[in-house]
Design a protein around this motif. Structure first.
Motif, PDB file in Angstrom:
ATOM      1  N   ASP A  61      -4.090   3.578 -10.787  1.00  0.00           N
ATOM      2  CA  ASP A  61      -3.096   4.477 -11.366  1.00  0.00           C
ATOM      3  C   ASP A  61      -2.125   4.941 -10.284  1.00  0.00           C
ATOM      4  N   GLY A  62      -0.828   4.852 -10.596  1.00  0.00           N
ATOM      5  CA  GLY A  62       0.179   5.341  -9.656  1.00  0.00           C
ATOM      6  C   GLY A  62       0.876   4.251  -8.873  1.00  0.00           C
ATOM      7  N   PHE A  63       0.381   3.008  -8.958  1.00  0.00           N
ATOM      8  CA  PHE A  63       1.044   1.885  -8.300  1.00  0.00           C
ATOM      9  C   PHE A  63       1.850   1.107  -9.338  1.00  0.00           C
ATOM     10  N   LYS A  64       3.140   0.951  -9.093  1.00  0.00           N
ATOM     11  CA  LYS A  64       4.021   0.208  -9.988  1.00  0.00           C
ATOM     12  C   LYS A  64       4.573  -0.988  -9.218  1.00  0.00           C
ATOM     13  N   ALA A 115      -9.438  -4.303   1.257  1.00  0.00           N
ATOM     14  CA  ALA A 115      -8.369  -3.342   1.522  1.00  0.00           C
ATOM     15  C   ALA A 115      -7.975  -2.580   0.258  1.00  0.00           C
ATOM     16  N   ILE A 116      -7.799  -3.294  -0.847  1.00  0.00           N
ATOM     17  CA  ILE A 116      -7.380  -2.624  -2.086  1.00  0.00           C
ATOM     18  C   ILE A 116      -8.517  -1.760  -2.622  1.00  0.00           C
ATOM     19  N   LYS A 117      -9.765  -2.169  -2.406  1.00  0.00           N
ATOM     20  CA  LYS A 117     -10.907  -1.334  -2.794  1.00  0.00           C
ATOM     21  C   LYS A 117     -10.857  -0.005  -2.045  1.00  0.00           C
ATOM     22  N   ARG A 118     -10.594  -0.077  -0.746  1.00  0.00           N
ATOM     23  CA  ARG A 118     -10.498   1.138   0.070  1.00  0.00           C
ATOM     24  C   ARG A 118      -9.355   2.032  -0.407  1.00  0.00           C
ATOM     25  N   ILE A 119      -8.197   1.405  -0.673  1.00  0.00           N
ATOM     26  CA  ILE A 119      -7.033   2.172  -1.126  1.00  0.00           C
ATOM     27  C   ILE A 119      -7.351   2.878  -2.429  1.00  0.00           C
ATOM     28  N   LYS A 120      -7.978   2.146  -3.347  1.00  0.00           N
ATOM     29  CA  LYS A 120      -8.321   2.752  -4.648  1.00  0.00           C
ATOM     30  C   LYS A 120      -9.235   3.951  -4.478  1.00  0.00           C
ATOM     31  N   GLU A 121     -10.172   3.841  -3.552  1.00  0.00           N
ATOM     32  CA  GLU A 121     -11.119   4.935  -3.327  1.00  0.00           C
ATOM     33  C   GLU A 121     -10.428   6.201  -2.811  1.00  0.00           C
ATOM     34  N   VAL A 122      -9.417   6.039  -1.953  1.00  0.00           N
ATOM     35  CA  VAL A 122      -8.820   7.234  -1.327  1.00  0.00           C
ATOM     36  C   VAL A 122      -7.674   7.816  -2.140  1.00  0.00           C
ATOM     37  N   ASP A 164       6.058   0.639  -5.943  1.00  0.00           N
ATOM     38  CA  ASP A 164       6.603   1.988  -6.027  1.00  0.00           C
ATOM     39  C   ASP A 164       5.416   2.952  -6.124  1.00  0.00           C
ATOM     40  N   ILE A 165       5.301   3.855  -5.160  1.00  0.00           N
ATOM     41  CA  ILE A 165       4.162   4.785  -5.124  1.00  0.00           C
ATOM     42  C   ILE A 165       4.646   6.235  -5.214  1.00  0.00           C
ATOM     43  N   SER A 166       5.850   6.428  -5.781  1.00  0.00           N
ATOM     44  CA  SER A 166       6.412   7.780  -5.868  1.00  0.00           C
ATOM     45  C   SER A 166       5.581   8.694  -6.769  1.00  0.00           C
ATOM     46  N   HIS A 167       4.712   8.107  -7.576  1.00  0.00           N
ATOM     47  CA  HIS A 167       3.780   8.883  -8.411  1.00  0.00           C
ATOM     48  C   HIS A 167       2.979   9.881  -7.578  1.00  0.00           C
ATOM     49  N   PHE A 168       2.710   9.545  -6.317  1.00  0.00           N
ATOM     50  CA  PHE A 168       1.840  10.374  -5.481  1.00  0.00           C
ATOM     51  C   PHE A 168       2.604  11.478  -4.744  1.00  0.00           C
ATOM     52  N   PHE A 169       3.945  11.448  -4.791  1.00  0.00           N
ATOM     53  CA  PHE A 169       4.715  12.441  -4.045  1.00  0.00           C
ATOM     54  C   PHE A 169       4.467  13.836  -4.621  1.00  0.00           C
ATOM     55  N   GLY A 170       4.211  14.781  -3.729  1.00  0.00           N
ATOM     56  CA  GLY A 170       3.930  16.148  -4.142  1.00  0.00           C
ATOM     57  C   GLY A 170       2.463  16.410  -4.405  1.00  0.00           C
ATOM     58  N   LYS A 171       1.653  15.360  -4.394  1.00  0.00           N
ATOM     59  CA  LYS A 171       0.223  15.522  -4.644  1.00  0.00           C
ATOM     60  C   LYS A 171      -0.530  15.735  -3.320  1.00  0.00           C
ATOM     61  N   THR A 172      -1.705  16.346  -3.418  1.00  0.00           N
ATOM     62  CA  THR A 172      -2.565  16.547  -2.257  1.00  0.00           C
ATOM     63  C   THR A 172      -3.799  15.673  -2.407  1.00  0.00           C
TER      64      THR A 172
END
Length: 396
Positions: free
Chosen positions: A313-316, A387-394, A329-337
């Protein structure tokens, strides 16, 4: 003592791709298991038949200075390549061999641009375009594109960007970082605009031409009617032949531009490495099908990484038609903590992935698009999956 340095170097940005690679090496040195998906470098070895040609050149005692613009035999091979692969006709004086395609681009900027000349650059663009233009005194005019248009500039956008100061258009196809590829029809539309502005010249960076997943022939701007005499075609062997460290690039250009580049290079580096040049003669004289196994593997990896990223979720993403990058495009995460860290922009997000997932990517800011990051899939399928597994986890 930085005040003693020139304004030129103080105003120049550090290459973001090289900076991220250096940071990843530093963390590896600390014992961290970093997966590097930041550099644009094939993970294949140079084909044996090319290495054999280099060994033969050593045994044949090639060790002297080379002609500034390249060995005649190499220039002949480049002419043959341009005709065979691109339908372009060049003569020997129209070819200049350089120490990598980056030097080719630098040469062109230095001989074509005066202070204040504007250069239209569609975004995203290869990380060094903007600063090379600035070093030559030019002014980059960035044309924003988005994932919704497959990161390609339209004819209307080009027309709107042109001013009386416009001197050049620079672009790459397939594109680094987006993998977007301009069709012949799309190039024709851009050329139709340029024909109304006869004093604008084009740099067509085609270094990824063979890494093409469409099944259609590569389209070169110089092949469009009326554009040959206004286009500098930049290419090399780094990507398709897995020869990044061999450092051989070249241009095909109108005689007067090529001669100027030859003059410029003669005062900077002179001729490129003699052994590498001999090896590249063999590479370019071979049928491009000799590297098809690499292209097929890259396509498999592209499909793999897209399927994995689209599950987060959040990757376009778009569907890259060439090169070996995805530019989500990962702008979905901007402003998030995330894990106590606030993500304000793509740079924050890229650093977050490095620190938390131990995966090196590159911020889209470096490529003129602050909503994206570049991920290289020039890595094994096992590394991509991990790598993508790690990214998904974080980011979950």
């Amino acid at each position: 003592m930085s005040q003693q340095l020139s304004e030129r170097i103080l105003n120049m940005a550090t290459s973001a791709t090289l900076a991220m690679a250096a940071k990843a090496r530093e963390l590896r040195g600390e014992g961290k298991d970093i997966i590097g998906l930041s550099l644009g470098e094939p993970d294949f070895n140079t084909p044996d038949f090319i290495k054999d040609a280099a060994i033969q050149a050593v045994n044949d005692d090639y060790n002297s200075y080379t002609p500034v613009d390249g060995y005649g035999e190499l220039k002949e091979a480049i002419i043959t390549k341009f005709k065979r692969d691109n339908g372009l006709n060049y003569t020997l004086p129209e070819i200049v061999v350089s120490t990598g395609a980056k030097q080719s681009l630098y040469n062109v900027a230095m001989v074509m641009l005066n202070k204040g000349d504007e250069v239209v650059i569609p975004c995203p663009y290869w990380v060094s375009y903007s600063d090379i233009v600035k070093v030559a005194g030019g002014v980059p005019v960035e044309v924003k594109t988005s994932i919704d248009t497959d990161f390609k500039m339209t004819a209307d956008q080009l027309e709107a960007a042109i001013t009386p100061k416009t001197k050049m258009l620079w672009f790459s196809s397939p594109c680094n970082p987006s993998g977007s590829l301009y069709s012949k029809e799309e190039l024709q539309a851009l050329a139709n605009v340029l024909k109304k502005h006869p004093n604008i010249y084009v740099v067509s960076d085609e270094i990824y031409e063979h890494i093409n997943y469409t099944g259609k022939p590569h389209a070169s701007m110089a092949s469009i009617d009326g554009m040959h005499e206004r286009t500098i075609t930049v290419n090399g062997v780094s990507k398709a032949f897995a020869m990044t460290g061999w450092r051989i690039g070249f241009i095909g250009a109108p005689d007067w531009i090529a001669r100027a580049c030859n003059k410029m290079q003669g005062q900077v580096t002179s001729g490129a490495n003699c052994i590498a040049q001999r090896a590249v003669i063999t590479a370019l004289n071979a049928d491009p099908s000799v590297v098809k196994y690499m292209i097929d593997e890259f396509k498999t990896r592209r499909d793999l990484i897209l399927s994995l990223l689209n599950d987060i979720d959040g990757f376009k993403t778009n569907i890259p038609e060439g090169a070996f990058y995805v530019f989500p495009d990962i702008s979905h995460f901007f402003g998030k903590t995330l894990r106590g860290k606030t993500i304000n922009n793509a740079t924050d997000f890229s650093l977050y992935l490095l620190e938390e997932a131990l995966v090196a990517t590159v911020t889209g800011d470096a490529f003129g698009n602050p909503d994206c990051i570049r991920i290289s899939y020039a890595a094994s399928q096992e590394q991509i999956i991990e790598a993508i597994k790690r990214i998904k986890e974080v980011v979950s």
